[in-house]
Design a protein around this motif. Structure first.
Motif, short mmCIF file in Angstrom:
data_model
loop_
_atom_site.label_atom_id
_atom_site.label_comp_id
_atom_site.label_asym_id
_atom_site.label_seq_id
_atom_site.Cartn_x
_atom_site.Cartn_y
_atom_site.Cartn_z
N LEU A 1 0.83 -1.21 0.00
CA LEU A 1 0.00 0.00 0.00
C LEU A 1 0.86 1.26 0.00
N ARG A 2 1.94 1.24 0.76
CA ARG A 2 2.85 2.40 0.78
C ARG A 2 3.50 2.60 -0.60
N ALA A 3 3.89 1.47 -1.23
CA ALA A 3 4.48 1.56 -2.56
C ALA A 3 3.45 2.13 -3.54
N ARG A 4 2.21 1.66 -3.42
CA ARG A 4 1.15 2.17 -4.30
C ARG A 4 0.90 3.66 -4.06
N VAL A 5 0.90 4.07 -2.80
CA VAL A 5 0.74 5.49 -2.47
C VAL A 5 1.88 6.29 -3.08
N GLY A 6 3.09 5.77 -2.99
CA GLY A 6 4.25 6.44 -3.59
C GLY A 6 4.10 6.60 -5.10
N LEU B 1 1.29 6.66 -6.77
CA LEU B 1 0.22 7.63 -7.02
C LEU B 1 0.69 9.07 -6.76
N GLU B 2 1.51 9.24 -5.75
CA GLU B 2 2.05 10.58 -5.48
C GLU B 2 2.93 11.05 -6.63
N GLN B 3 3.72 10.13 -7.18
CA GLN B 3 4.56 10.47 -8.34
C GLN B 3 3.69 10.85 -9.54
N ARG B 4 2.63 10.09 -9.76
CA ARG B 4 1.73 10.40 -10.88
C ARG B 4 1.08 11.77 -10.69
N VAL B 5 0.69 12.06 -9.45
CA VAL B 5 0.09 13.37 -9.18
C VAL B 5 1.10 14.47 -9.47
N GLU B 6 2.34 14.26 -9.07
CA GLU B 6 3.37 15.27 -9.33
C GLU B 6 3.60 15.45 -10.83
N HIS B 7 3.63 14.34 -11.56
CA HIS B 7 3.78 14.43 -13.02
C HIS B 7 2.60 15.19 -13.64
N LEU B 8 1.41 14.92 -13.14
CA LEU B 8 0.24 15.63 -13.65
C LEU B 8 0.32 17.12 -13.35
N ARG B 9 0.83 17.47 -12.18
CA ARG B 9 1.00 18.89 -11.83
C ARG B 9 1.97 19.57 -12.80
#
Length: 88
Positions: free
Chosen positions: A10-15, A17-25
């Motif tokens: 779950l932590r890896a998945r959260v990581g 997703l956080e990277q994807r959010v940053e890329h989207l930003r």
């Protein structure tokens, strides 16, 4: 699967997703910058076209006035020629 492994996943998945959010930003910022640039270019183009339109209208008005004067001169010359021909 025990809870420690589940937490790791779950932590890896959260990581991820956080990277994807940053890329989207970043992508959003790039797109917004491009959009602003295009908008500025469009405003400049419209401004230049408006100036060109004013210039063309002014030149057209000047040319129409010149043609009107020349036509009047032609008519006057034709009248003089006709008067001379009648006198002769």
């Amino acid at each position: 699967m025990n809870s420690n492994e589940e937490i790791k996943l779950l932590r890896a998945r959260v990581g991820e997703l956080e990277q994807r959010v940053e890329h989207l930003r970043v992508s959003r910022r790039v797109l917004m910058n491009l959009l602003e640039k295009v908008e500025r270019e469009k405003v400049a183009l419209v401004r230049n076209l408006e100036k060109e339109n004013v210039r063309l209208q002014r030149d057209n008005k000047r040319f129409a006035k010149w043609i009107f004067i020349k036509n009047r001169e032609i008519v006057e010359l034709q009248d003089k020629m006709e008067s001379s021909a009648k006198k002769a």
